[in-house]
Design an enzyme around this catalytic site. Structure first.
Site, PDB file in Angstrom:
ATOM      1  N   LYS A 115      86.335  -4.001  54.709  1.00 44.09           N
ATOM      2  CA  LYS A 115      85.668  -3.833  56.006  1.00 44.09           C
ATOM      3  C   LYS A 115      85.453  -2.359  56.324  1.00 44.09           C
ATOM      4  O   LYS A 115      84.394  -1.983  56.818  1.00 44.09           O
ATOM      5  CB  LYS A 115      86.469  -4.518  57.110  1.00 44.09           C
ATOM      6  CG  LYS A 115      86.322  -6.032  57.058  1.00 44.09           C
ATOM      7  CD  LYS A 115      87.155  -6.711  58.120  1.00 44.09           C
ATOM      8  CE  LYS A 115      86.923  -8.212  58.090  1.00 44.09           C
ATOM      9  NZ  LYS A 115      87.876  -8.931  58.933  1.00 44.09           N
ATOM     10  N   LYS A 195      78.049 -12.494  46.992  1.00 43.71           N
ATOM     11  CA  LYS A 195      78.675 -13.431  47.940  1.00 43.71           C
ATOM     12  C   LYS A 195      77.873 -13.446  49.241  1.00 43.71           C
ATOM     13  O   LYS A 195      77.487 -12.394  49.752  1.00 43.71           O
ATOM     14  CB  LYS A 195      80.111 -12.943  48.232  1.00 43.71           C
ATOM     15  CG  LYS A 195      80.807 -13.749  49.303  1.00 43.71           C
ATOM     16  CD  LYS A 195      82.084 -13.074  49.788  1.00 43.71           C
ATOM     17  CE  LYS A 195      82.262 -13.383  51.269  1.00 43.71           C
ATOM     18  NZ  LYS A 195      83.480 -12.923  51.876  1.00 43.71           N
ATOM     19  N   LYS A 198      77.497 -11.958  56.197  1.00 40.14           N
ATOM     20  CA  LYS A 198      76.748 -11.260  57.257  1.00 40.14           C
ATOM     21  C   LYS A 198      76.552  -9.795  56.919  1.00 40.14           C
ATOM     22  O   LYS A 198      75.484  -9.256  57.112  1.00 40.14           O
ATOM     23  CB  LYS A 198      77.571 -11.271  58.552  1.00 40.14           C
ATOM     24  CG  LYS A 198      77.426 -12.468  59.383  1.00 40.14           C
ATOM     25  CD  LYS A 198      78.174 -12.282  60.691  1.00 40.14           C
ATOM     26  CE  LYS A 198      79.653 -12.037  60.524  1.00 40.14           C
ATOM     27  NZ  LYS A 198      80.482 -13.195  60.270  1.00 40.14           N
TER      28      LYS A 198
HETATM   29  P1  AMP Z   1      83.810 -14.849  57.736  1.00 44.29           P
HETATM   30  O1  AMP Z   1      82.789 -15.218  58.739  1.00 44.29           O
HETATM   31  O2  AMP Z   1      83.296 -14.044  56.575  1.00 44.29           O
HETATM   32  O3  AMP Z   1      85.036 -14.245  58.355  1.00 44.29           O
HETATM   33  O4  AMP Z   1      84.306 -16.211  57.047  1.00 44.29           O
HETATM   34  C1  AMP Z   1      84.729 -17.363  57.743  1.00 44.29           C
HETATM   35  C2  AMP Z   1      85.203 -18.412  56.740  1.00 44.29           C
HETATM   36  O5  AMP Z   1      84.139 -18.766  55.839  1.00 44.29           O
HETATM   37  C3  AMP Z   1      86.378 -17.942  55.879  1.00 44.29           C
HETATM   38  O6  AMP Z   1      87.255 -19.029  55.619  1.00 44.29           O
HETATM   39  C4  AMP Z   1      85.691 -17.491  54.624  1.00 44.29           C
HETATM   40  O7  AMP Z   1      86.553 -17.569  53.507  1.00 44.29           O
HETATM   41  C5  AMP Z   1      84.522 -18.475  54.491  1.00 44.29           C
HETATM   42  N1  AMP Z   1      83.369 -17.845  53.808  1.00 44.29           N
HETATM   43  C6  AMP Z   1      82.610 -16.822  54.279  1.00 44.29           C
HETATM   44  N2  AMP Z   1      81.634 -16.493  53.396  1.00 44.29           N
HETATM   45  C7  AMP Z   1      81.775 -17.321  52.327  1.00 44.29           C
HETATM   46  C8  AMP Z   1      81.070 -17.492  51.084  1.00 44.29           C
HETATM   47  N3  AMP Z   1      80.005 -16.763  50.765  1.00 44.29           N
HETATM   48  N4  AMP Z   1      81.518 -18.441  50.236  1.00 44.29           N
HETATM   49  C9  AMP Z   1      82.596 -19.207  50.543  1.00 44.29           C
HETATM   50  N5  AMP Z   1      83.299 -19.100  51.696  1.00 44.29           N
HETATM   51  C10 AMP Z   1      82.901 -18.182  52.583  1.00 44.29           C
END
Ligand code: AMP
Ligand code: TRP
Length: 326
Positions: A115, A195, A198
């Site tokens: 981050k 991956k 956002k």
């Molecule tokens: P975030 O919004 O990135 O904090 O992610 C929220 C949830 O979604 C967490 O459990 C992440 O591990 C999952 N997540 C986010 N991006 C991905 C991705 N590209 N593939 C799989 N899981 C994801």
């Protein structure tokens, strides 16, 4: 003797609109698990304060995420659904946990380093983020935490913190949780093949309007294999995304068409667009219904907060007693 039902807990940060990576990486398995145990799901707004510094925007994100969760099938009669900041006990437990948490444990966290590398302000809150997450998990005596792969380390940190607490204040004080990662969708690729995230600006949102969805899918990065030649199936974002939303036979047909040659990427993208639209159509309808009934959302969150708080208060009282507070 019957054993207590398994306690499942997970949270999502309200820091933007939900994307397909969030849905298939975490939300879908969390929603399946609501039928298998005692599920607690929440909107992690204290956590989002580490990256969103605009009160109106944060409230907006919280509301949208609540609606998204309900539209995707969260059933408030089966699980406790709440907003983290309605349960201030999380932050008190986080403080207590932080006093046994070694600095080195937090210094090793990839998420903090990633981050900061992506330009998020390196605040104390961002550094201490995993301690608050540990409090979220431990305060409900959680057994299972369904998350995407990028959150696995945070659940391991939670276990380490619980072990430290139990060593210092008595075995059995806090329960050790297990992460639950769905390996096939542990990393959902984005439009550029990295991956989906956002912060890489490569997402497909769950509730994207059709013109934007079309534009995004048509912009998926592909190689320059000519139309008539076979296409590589390894590392294809089109195929990886199609697998998530298409019926298995349709997915297999696309794999065969890739390998046979004679069809261009544009055609494959059209199939992906159609399958994505079809897959999320019922969610979209449900979202429109829920949006038209804002009182329902308020009521669900208020009831969830009441139930969650009763559990959180009990655990916090146990911990305060053990450590000598009050
Ligand atoms: P975030 O919004 O990135 O904090 O992610 C929220 C949830 O979604 C967490 O459990 C992440 O591990 C999952 N997540 C986010 N991006 C991905 C991705 N590209 N593939 C799989 N899981 C994801
Ligand atoms: N850190 C998680 C994420 O970014 C959100 C979260 C906060 C969470 N507290 C949690 C997830 C507790 C599981 C359990 O996705």
């Amino acid at each position: 003797m019957t054993s207590a039902p398994m306690r499942i807990l997970s949270g999502l940060q309200p820091s933007g609109r939900l994307h397909i990576g969030n849905y298939f990486g975490m939300m879908e398995s969390a929603l399946k698990l609501q039928h298998e145990g005692d599920a607690y799901y929440f909107i992690a707004d204290y956590h989002s304060l580490t990256s969103v510094h605009d009160g109106r925007l944060l409230r907006d994100h919280v509301r949208n995420l609540a609606i998204d969760f309900l539209a995707c099938g969260l059933d408030p009669s089966r699980c406790v659904f709440f907003r983290q900041s309605d349960i201030p006990e999380h932050t008190e437990l986080a403080w207590i946990l932080s006093t046994v948490t070694p600095m080195g444990l937090l210094e090793r966290c990839h998420s903090y380093k990633d981050k900061v590398a992506r330009g998020i302000h390196a605040s104390h809150g961002l550094f201490a983020y995993p301690v608050l997450m540990a409090a979220d998990i431990l305060i409900y005596d959680s057994d299972i935490v369904p998350v995407g792969r990028d959150q696995k380390q945070h659940v391991e940190v939670t276990r380490d913190i619980a072990i430290k607490m139990n060593e210092a204040f008595g075995e059995g004080l806090l329960k050790l949780p297990q992460p639950r990662i769905r390996e096939e969708t542990a990393v959902v690729p984005g439009l550029d093949g990295q991956k989906m995230s956002k912060s890489y600006d490569n997402t497909i949102q769950l509730f994207e309007e059709l013109p934007a969805l079309k534009k995004k899918i048509m912009s998926i990065k592909t190689d320059s294999t000519p139309v008539e030649e076979p296409k590589p199936v390894e590392d294809s974002s089109i195929l990886a995304l199609y697998k998530l939303v298409a019926a298995p036979a349709d997915y297999q047909a696309m794999v065969d068409d890739f390998q046979r040659g004679g069809i261009g990427y544009g055609e494959f993208k059209k199939r992906l667009l159609q399958a994505t639209t079809d897959y999320f159509a019922p969610f979209r309808e449900k979202r429109a219904e829920i949006t038209a009934n804002p009182k329902f959302v308020d009521q669900v969150l208020a009831e969830g907060a009441e139930k969650a708080r009763a559990v959180a208060r009990k655990t916090l009282a146990r911990v305060r007693d053990a450590v000598g507070l009050g």
